[in-house]
Design a protein around this motif. Structure first.
Motif, PDB file in Angstrom:
ATOM      1  N   ARG A 197     -80.851  26.130 -11.073  1.00 43.90           N
ATOM      2  CA  ARG A 197     -80.450  25.886 -11.165  1.00 43.90           C
ATOM      3  C   ARG A 197     -78.592  25.338 -10.678  1.00 43.90           C
ATOM      4  N   GLY A 198     -78.980  24.145  -9.839  1.00 46.49           N
ATOM      5  CA  GLY A 198     -77.787  23.306  -9.503  1.00 46.49           C
ATOM      6  C   GLY A 198     -76.866  24.180  -8.486  1.00 46.49           C
ATOM      7  N   LEU A 199     -77.081  25.382  -8.127  1.00 42.86           N
ATOM      8  CA  LEU A 199     -76.139  25.629  -6.622  1.00 42.86           C
ATOM      9  C   LEU A 199     -76.512  25.421  -5.378  1.00 42.86           C
ATOM     10  N   GLY A 200     -75.157  24.517  -4.671  1.00 39.45           N
ATOM     11  CA  GLY A 200     -75.173  24.438  -3.798  1.00 39.45           C
ATOM     12  C   GLY A 200     -75.584  25.310  -2.332  1.00 39.45           C
ATOM     13  N   ASP A 201     -76.262  25.110  -1.340  1.00 38.91           N
ATOM     14  CA  ASP A 201     -76.877  26.070  -0.320  1.00 38.91           C
ATOM     15  C   ASP A 201     -75.829  27.330  -0.131  1.00 38.91           C
ATOM     16  N   ASN A 202     -74.925  27.254   0.837  1.00 38.47           N
ATOM     17  CA  ASN A 202     -73.652  28.574   0.717  1.00 38.47           C
ATOM     18  C   ASN A 202     -73.692  29.010  -0.639  1.00 38.47           C
ATOM     19  N   ALA A 203     -73.171  28.295  -2.073  1.00 34.80           N
ATOM     20  CA  ALA A 203     -73.033  29.371  -3.180  1.00 34.80           C
ATOM     21  C   ALA A 203     -74.244  30.368  -3.243  1.00 34.80           C
ATOM     22  N   MET A 204     -75.718  29.556  -3.115  1.00 35.69           N
ATOM     23  CA  MET A 204     -76.361  30.239  -3.299  1.00 35.69           C
ATOM     24  C   MET A 204     -77.180  31.412  -2.355  1.00 35.69           C
ATOM     25  N   LEU A 205     -76.921  30.925  -1.210  1.00 33.02           N
ATOM     26  CA  LEU A 205     -76.570  32.789  -0.353  1.00 33.02           C
ATOM     27  C   LEU A 205     -75.675  33.829  -0.622  1.00 33.02           C
ATOM     28  N   ASN A 206     -74.024  33.165  -1.275  1.00 33.80           N
ATOM     29  CA  ASN A 206     -73.076  34.218  -1.540  1.00 33.80           C
ATOM     30  C   ASN A 206     -73.547  35.051  -3.429  1.00 33.80           C
ATOM     31  N   LEU A 212     -78.242  43.008  -5.256  1.00 37.25           N
ATOM     32  CA  LEU A 212     -79.531  43.629  -6.633  1.00 37.25           C
ATOM     33  C   LEU A 212     -80.389  44.198  -5.231  1.00 37.25           C
ATOM     34  N   PHE A 213     -80.592  43.642  -4.230  1.00 36.10           N
ATOM     35  CA  PHE A 213     -81.837  43.876  -3.526  1.00 36.10           C
ATOM     36  C   PHE A 213     -81.148  44.442  -2.221  1.00 36.10           C
ATOM     37  N   GLY A 214     -79.768  44.446  -1.906  1.00 33.85           N
ATOM     38  CA  GLY A 214     -79.048  44.916  -0.894  1.00 33.85           C
ATOM     39  C   GLY A 214     -78.643  43.981   0.132  1.00 33.85           C
ATOM     40  N   LEU A 215     -78.815  42.745  -0.212  1.00 36.12           N
ATOM     41  CA  LEU A 215     -78.916  41.629   0.681  1.00 36.12           C
ATOM     42  C   LEU A 215     -76.708  40.572   0.572  1.00 36.12           C
ATOM     43  N   ASP A 216     -77.025  41.163   1.645  1.00 37.08           N
ATOM     44  CA  ASP A 216     -75.760  39.808   1.729  1.00 37.08           C
ATOM     45  C   ASP A 216     -75.734  38.525   2.597  1.00 37.08           C
ATOM     46  N   PRO A 217     -75.227  37.980   2.795  1.00 38.00           N
ATOM     47  CA  PRO A 217     -75.281  36.375   2.520  1.00 38.00           C
ATOM     48  C   PRO A 217     -75.467  36.428   4.235  1.00 38.00           C
ATOM     49  N   ASP A 218     -75.030  36.667   5.205  1.00 34.89           N
ATOM     50  CA  ASP A 218     -76.074  37.182   6.896  1.00 34.89           C
ATOM     51  C   ASP A 218     -77.921  37.102   6.222  1.00 34.89           C
ATOM     52  N   ASP A 219     -77.330  38.453   5.614  1.00 41.84           N
ATOM     53  CA  ASP A 219     -78.950  39.230   5.380  1.00 41.84           C
ATOM     54  C   ASP A 219     -80.048  38.301   4.778  1.00 41.84           C
ATOM     55  N   VAL A 220     -79.228  37.530   3.500  1.00 45.04           N
ATOM     56  CA  VAL A 220     -80.398  36.480   2.973  1.00 45.04           C
ATOM     57  C   VAL A 220     -80.452  35.196   3.725  1.00 45.04           C
ATOM     58  N   LEU A 221     -79.954  35.325   4.595  1.00 44.66           N
ATOM     59  CA  LEU A 221     -79.990  33.813   5.494  1.00 44.66           C
ATOM     60  C   LEU A 221     -81.230  34.672   6.670  1.00 44.66           C
ATOM     61  N   ALA A 222     -81.475  35.224   7.184  1.00 44.01           N
ATOM     62  CA  ALA A 222     -82.518  35.775   8.123  1.00 44.01           C
ATOM     63  C   ALA A 222     -83.691  36.089   7.538  1.00 44.01           C
ATOM     64  N   GLU A 223     -83.097  36.433   6.257  1.00 46.71           N
ATOM     65  CA  GLU A 223     -84.546  36.654   5.139  1.00 46.71           C
ATOM     66  C   GLU A 223     -84.843  34.911   4.800  1.00 46.71           C
ATOM     67  N   LEU A 224     -84.192  33.457   4.980  1.00 46.42           N
ATOM     68  CA  LEU A 224     -84.559  32.566   4.635  1.00 46.42           C
ATOM     69  C   LEU A 224     -85.647  31.403   6.023  1.00 46.42           C
ATOM     70  N   LYS A 225     -85.088  32.320   7.028  1.00 42.33           N
ATOM     71  CA  LYS A 225     -85.361  32.123   8.221  1.00 42.33           C
ATOM     72  C   LYS A 225     -86.265  32.183   8.665  1.00 42.33           C
ATOM     73  N   ALA A 238     -74.746  25.687  10.770  1.00 43.67           N
ATOM     74  CA  ALA A 238     -74.396  26.805  12.319  1.00 43.67           C
ATOM     75  C   ALA A 238     -72.280  26.437  12.058  1.00 43.67           C
ATOM     76  N   ALA A 239     -72.190  27.729  12.980  1.00 44.05           N
ATOM     77  CA  ALA A 239     -70.484  27.325  12.575  1.00 44.05           C
ATOM     78  C   ALA A 239     -70.659  28.208  10.947  1.00 44.05           C
ATOM     79  N   GLY A 240     -70.777  28.551  10.452  1.00 39.65           N
ATOM     80  CA  GLY A 240     -70.644  29.245   9.068  1.00 39.65           C
ATOM     81  C   GLY A 240     -70.995  28.447   8.397  1.00 39.65           C
ATOM     82  N   LEU A 241     -71.470  27.466   7.770  1.00 34.54           N
ATOM     83  CA  LEU A 241     -72.470  26.222   7.459  1.00 34.54           C
ATOM     84  C   LEU A 241     -74.056  26.422   7.338  1.00 34.54           C
ATOM     85  N   VAL A 242     -74.574  25.753   6.381  1.00 28.97           N
ATOM     86  CA  VAL A 242     -75.799  26.153   6.431  1.00 28.97           C
ATOM     87  C   VAL A 242     -76.513  25.094   4.426  1.00 28.97           C
TER      88      VAL A 242
END
Length: 261
Positions: A197-206, A212-225, A238-242
């Motif tokens: 849908r055109g979202l950048g990586d950080n916008a996607m995480l946020n 809806l699934f109880g995930l915050d950005p850090d949770d999403v990043l962990a799931e994607l890893k 790194a340094a808050g950038l994904v």
């Protein structure tokens, strides 16, 4: 979210899961709301439902959830159906239902998950009614809902949450909070869908959909890893950038890959 104000559209069928399964079977790409209704009426697959009720299910329930964006949700669900588990499919139904019913989405994010995190064991009718009353007071509805409408909508909210297995059966005025979390399939699907849908990586995480699934950005990043360990994406942070390297270029390519897996 396609609905920015609260409506009573959940009354069309709450989770609408059995009806959605049947209507997805009938739907074909390019088929609009009216054509789908005609096919459903002719099918004989809804023998206990009046024509008026079926029309309401299709136009107020199914179409706003699955026929938006030229039927993209319905197309994705059909193309990946064989590769999805029952749990995967119902969680995607939840996603698309919440996108078209803001009142349900906000209740899940603002009431369900905070109560879940606090260790509460149930949600009551009062919890839902207080949420609806606050929403009306804050002007989130197009009109000032009557007391009876507020009561009905609060019941619809709890019923829909039960349909999607966030809550259990009603007992002693409340519904048990069930253990709930996104499947790996749904996490990958949502990440790719937001990316397409055109979202950048950080916008996607946020994006708010993760809530809806109880995930915050850090949770999403962990799931994607975790997904990256299977080679479906490459995640660098790194340094808050994904930065994410996406293996598939569009939803059709993703669907093909899922079907072949």
């Amino acid at each position: 979210m396609t609905e920015q104000v609260y409506t009573t559209k959940l009354q069309a069928g709450l989770g609408l899961i059995p009806e959605t399964e049947k209507l997805l079977d009938m739907w074909e790409p390019g088929m609009d709301n009216s054509a789908l209704l005609d096919r459903a009426l002719d099918s004989g697959d809804f023998p206990t439902m009046t024509a008026r009720r079926l029309r309401n299910v299709v136009s107020e329930g199914f179409a706003p959830r699955y026929l938006v964006q030229d039927g993209a949700p319905a197309s994705a669900l059909k193309s990946m159906r064989e590769a999805m588990s029952d749990k995967d499919r119902k969680q995607l139904f939840l996603l698309f239902t919440c996108r078209s019913n803001r009142v349900l989405a906000d209740f899940i994010r603002e009431v369900y998950w905070p109560q879940y995190a606090a260790g509460s064991t149930s949600l009551t009718k009062s919890d839902a009614l207080n949420f609806v009353n606050d929403a009306v007071a804050e002007g989130k509805t197009t009109t000032a809902w009557s007391d009876s409408t507020r009561t009905r909508v609060s019941s619809y909210i709890l019923g829909a949450c039960a349909d999607f297995r966030l809550l259990g059966a009603m007992a002693a005025g409340g519904r048990k909070i069930e253990t709930f979390g996104p499947t790996t399939f749904v996490t990958g699907f949502l990440a790719y869908e937001l990316h397409f849908r055109g979202l950048g990586d950080n916008a996607m995480l946020n994006h708010e959909d993760w809530g809806l699934f109880g995930l915050d950005p850090d949770d999403v990043l962990a799931e994607l890893k975790q997904i990256a360990m299977r080679g479906e994406i490459i995640v660098q942070s790194a340094a808050g950038l994904v930065q994410i390297s996406w293996k598939h270029k569009n939803m059709e390519e993703l669907a093909d890959a899922v079907a072949d897996s």
